[in-house]
Design a protein around this motif. Structure first.
Motif, mmCIF file in Angstrom:
data_model
loop_
_atom_site.group_PDB
_atom_site.id
_atom_site.type_symbol
_atom_site.label_atom_id
_atom_site.label_comp_id
_atom_site.label_asym_id
_atom_site.label_seq_id
_atom_site.Cartn_x
_atom_site.Cartn_y
_atom_site.Cartn_z
ATOM 1 N N TYR A 4 0.807 -1.108 -0.041
ATOM 2 C CA TYR A 4 0.045 0.038 -0.069
ATOM 3 C C TYR A 4 0.828 1.158 -0.122
ATOM 4 O O TYR A 4 1.998 1.133 0.600
ATOM 5 C CB TYR A 4 -0.672 0.107 1.125
ATOM 6 N N ARG A 20 -3.665 0.437 -2.940
ATOM 7 C CA ARG A 20 -3.109 -0.725 -3.082
ATOM 8 C C ARG A 20 -2.171 -0.578 -4.669
ATOM 9 O O ARG A 20 -2.401 0.216 -5.236
ATOM 10 C CB ARG A 20 -4.072 -1.678 -3.274
ATOM 11 N N CYS A 41 -6.908 -2.694 3.755
ATOM 12 C CA CYS A 41 -6.630 -1.294 3.840
ATOM 13 C C CYS A 41 -6.282 -0.497 5.213
ATOM 14 O O CYS A 41 -6.047 0.298 5.385
ATOM 15 C CB CYS A 41 -7.708 -0.644 2.810
ATOM 16 N N GLY A 57 -9.275 5.884 2.272
ATOM 17 C CA GLY A 57 -8.987 4.897 1.428
ATOM 18 C C GLY A 57 -9.509 5.231 -0.045
ATOM 19 O O GLY A 57 -10.396 5.877 -0.237
ATOM 20 N N SER A 62 -9.497 0.704 -2.280
ATOM 21 C CA SER A 62 -9.512 0.448 -0.769
ATOM 22 C C SER A 62 -10.834 0.960 -0.312
ATOM 23 O O SER A 62 -11.058 1.617 0.569
ATOM 24 C CB SER A 62 -8.462 1.321 -0.319
#
Length: 68
Positions: A4, A20, A41, A57, A62
């Protein structure tokens, strides 16, 4: 597990998005910070808060951590 990253550039609302490694919206290398390898996440968002107070996110990669 997945790698990440957090975007160094904030969105218009001030959020720094967590992505990601395989996200089509992953920022260019010079615009991201590697956070580590996480099973979800949620851990990545916590890690990103070490760099930025306003973290979210990515809606695309995410989604479970996307709140705004």
């Amino acid at each position: 597990m997945a790698d990440y990253y957090v975007n160094k550039n904030a969105q218009s609302n001030g959020d720094h998005e967590v992505h990601r490694y395989d996200c089509s919206y992953l920022p260019y290398p010079e615009n991201r910070i590697y956070l580590g390898d996480f099973s979800s996440c949620h851990g990545a968002v916590q890690a990103a808060r070490k760099y930025y107070s306003q973290v979210n996110g990515c809606y695309h990669c995410s989604e479970a951590c996307h709140t705004s």
